[in-house]
Enzyme design. Structure first.
Site, PDB file in Angstrom:
ATOM      1  N   ARG A 121     -18.940  -5.137  -0.453  1.00 27.55           N
ATOM      2  CA  ARG A 121     -18.774  -4.225   0.686  1.00 27.55           C
ATOM      3  C   ARG A 121     -20.098  -3.880   1.343  1.00 27.55           C
ATOM      4  O   ARG A 121     -20.176  -3.743   2.566  1.00 27.55           O
ATOM      5  CB  ARG A 121     -18.005  -2.977   0.232  1.00 27.55           C
ATOM      6  N   ARG A 143     -14.282  -4.009  -9.554  1.00 28.20           N
ATOM      7  CA  ARG A 143     -14.568  -2.791  -8.758  1.00 28.20           C
ATOM      8  C   ARG A 143     -16.081  -2.653  -8.562  1.00 28.20           C
ATOM      9  O   ARG A 143     -16.539  -2.212  -7.514  1.00 28.20           O
ATOM     10  CB  ARG A 143     -14.020  -1.546  -9.464  1.00 28.20           C
ATOM     11  N   THR A 197     -15.725   2.211  -1.559  1.00 29.10           N
ATOM     12  CA  THR A 197     -14.773   2.034  -0.453  1.00 29.10           C
ATOM     13  C   THR A 197     -15.495   2.071   0.897  1.00 29.10           C
ATOM     14  O   THR A 197     -15.246   1.238   1.774  1.00 29.10           O
ATOM     15  CB  THR A 197     -13.715   3.169  -0.486  1.00 29.10           C
ATOM     16  N   PHE A 247      -4.565   7.759   6.912  1.00 27.99           N
ATOM     17  CA  PHE A 247      -4.995   6.431   7.365  1.00 27.99           C
ATOM     18  C   PHE A 247      -3.942   5.348   7.125  1.00 27.99           C
ATOM     19  O   PHE A 247      -4.184   4.173   7.402  1.00 27.99           O
ATOM     20  CB  PHE A 247      -6.327   6.040   6.687  1.00 27.99           C
ATOM     21  N   TYR A 279       0.819  -1.220   0.000  1.00 31.08           N
ATOM     22  CA  TYR A 279       0.000   0.000   0.000  1.00 31.08           C
ATOM     23  C   TYR A 279       0.856   1.275   0.000  1.00 31.08           C
ATOM     24  O   TYR A 279       0.372   2.336   0.418  1.00 31.08           O
ATOM     25  CB  TYR A 279      -0.964  -0.009   1.187  1.00 31.08           C
ATOM     26  N   ASN A 331     -12.913  -3.044   5.100  1.00 31.25           N
ATOM     27  CA  ASN A 331     -13.927  -3.135   4.045  1.00 31.25           C
ATOM     28  C   ASN A 331     -13.817  -4.388   3.171  1.00 31.25           C
ATOM     29  O   ASN A 331     -14.203  -4.394   2.008  1.00 31.25           O
ATOM     30  CB  ASN A 331     -13.947  -1.844   3.216  1.00 31.25           C
TER      31      ASN A 331
HETATM   32  P1  RTP Z   1      -8.546  -0.832  -2.144  1.00 32.84           P
HETATM   33  O1  RTP Z   1      -7.330  -0.097  -2.703  1.00 32.84           O
HETATM   34  O2  RTP Z   1      -8.248  -1.532  -0.840  1.00 32.84           O
HETATM   35  O3  RTP Z   1      -9.158  -1.736  -3.173  1.00 32.84           O
HETATM   36  O4  RTP Z   1      -9.682   0.213  -1.800  1.00 32.84           O
HETATM   37  P2  RTP Z   1     -10.186   1.456  -2.636  1.00 32.84           P
HETATM   38  O5  RTP Z   1      -9.431   1.556  -3.935  1.00 32.84           O
HETATM   39  O6  RTP Z   1     -11.665   1.394  -2.696  1.00 32.84           O
HETATM   40  O7  RTP Z   1      -9.778   2.654  -1.679  1.00 32.84           O
HETATM   41  P3  RTP Z   1      -8.377   3.438  -1.566  1.00 32.84           P
HETATM   42  O8  RTP Z   1      -8.677   4.906  -1.612  1.00 32.84           O
HETATM   43  O9  RTP Z   1      -7.373   2.881  -2.526  1.00 32.84           O
HETATM   44  O10 RTP Z   1      -7.934   3.096  -0.065  1.00 32.84           O
HETATM   45  C1  RTP Z   1      -7.258   1.913   0.243  1.00 32.84           C
HETATM   46  C2  RTP Z   1      -7.806   1.338   1.516  1.00 32.84           C
HETATM   47  O11 RTP Z   1      -7.443   2.164   2.622  1.00 32.84           O
HETATM   48  C3  RTP Z   1      -8.448   2.095   3.621  1.00 32.84           C
HETATM   49  N1  RTP Z   1      -8.996   3.414   3.863  1.00 32.84           N
HETATM   50  N2  RTP Z   1      -9.250   3.873   5.060  1.00 32.84           N
HETATM   51  N3  RTP Z   1     -10.007   5.511   7.256  1.00 32.84           N
HETATM   52  C4  RTP Z   1     -10.147   5.960   6.018  1.00 32.84           C
HETATM   53  O12 RTP Z   1     -10.626   7.051   5.777  1.00 32.84           O
HETATM   54  C5  RTP Z   1      -9.739   5.113   4.911  1.00 32.84           C
HETATM   55  N4  RTP Z   1      -9.785   5.422   3.632  1.00 32.84           N
HETATM   56  C6  RTP Z   1      -9.312   4.343   2.965  1.00 32.84           C
HETATM   57  C7  RTP Z   1      -9.532   1.160   3.115  1.00 32.84           C
HETATM   58  O13 RTP Z   1      -9.244  -0.180   3.584  1.00 32.84           O
HETATM   59  C8  RTP Z   1      -9.339   1.255   1.614  1.00 32.84           C
HETATM   60  O14 RTP Z   1      -9.887   0.149   0.961  1.00 32.84           O
HETATM   61 MG    MG Z   2      -7.310   1.456  -4.072  1.00 32.59          MG
END
Ligand code: RTP
Ligand code: MG
Length: 140
Positions: free
Chosen positions: A104, A87, A93, A59, A51, A114
């Site tokens: 989700r 997706r 998210t 976060f 990550y 999530n």
């Molecule tokens: P992912 O990369 O895990 O598939 O999720 P995503 O694209 O939907 O969201 P992203 O913006 O890439 O964020 C990665 C992961 O970080 C955690 N997160 N926590 N506490 C918060 O505000 C927050 N925002 C994001 C989540 O586990 C998210 O899936």
């Molecule tokens: Mg992501």
């Protein structure tokens, strides 16, 4: 759109609640084929590396701690328009904003915990697949 591959991960909140099969069923029902899969317990350093794109986000520390808190299931999915399709099946998210029937919406606990990860584009998909799998492990 031709057949495409994407990377998916079932996160520790979901493996802990024994939801791997239910999540896989949703992926398969959407027409995605699981062509590689393995269960791994990431170290904090490995989760941080995976990550790294988020390293300056507020976060990040929480995310790394969560992603190394228990086993994850790393997967390669194959299908028509697989990146976008995955997706779509994952949902937003934040589970409070996720559409009905998405992973989700049905399973996520919070915006952080999530349940699933999915690559956000074909280039990140290729990078994330090679983070976990060798070419020999992809059985289409
Ligand atoms: P992912 O990369 O895990 O598939 O999720 P995503 O694209 O939907 O969201 P992203 O913006 O890439 O964020 C990665 C992961 O970080 C955690 N997160 N926590 N506490 C918060 O505000 C927050 N925002 C994001 C989540 O586990 C998210 O899936
Ligand atoms: Mg992501």
């Amino acid at each position: 759109m031709a057949t495409q591959r994407t990377f998916s991960m079932i996160k520790p909140d979901a493996t802990k609640r024994n939801l791997t099969g239910k999540i896989n069923a949703k992926l398969e029902e959407a027409g995605l084929r699981i062509i590689a899969q393995k269960r791994v317990h990431l170290t904090p350093a490995q989760a941080g590396q995976f990550y790294a794109v988020h390293k300056d986000r507020p976060f990040y520390g929480e995310l790394v701690e969560f992603m190394s808190s228990g086993p994850i299931v790393a997967q390669v999915l194959e299908g028509e328009d697989a990146v976008a399709k995955n997706r779509e099946v994952m949902g937003a998210t934040n589970p409070a904003e996720a559409a009905d029937g998405t992973i989700r919406k049905d399973f996520a606990l919070s915006i952080g915990e999530n349940s699933v990860h999915g690559s956000d584009g074909p280039d990140t998909a290729a990078e994330e697949i090679s983070f976990f799998f060798s070419g020999l492990e992809l059985v289409g």
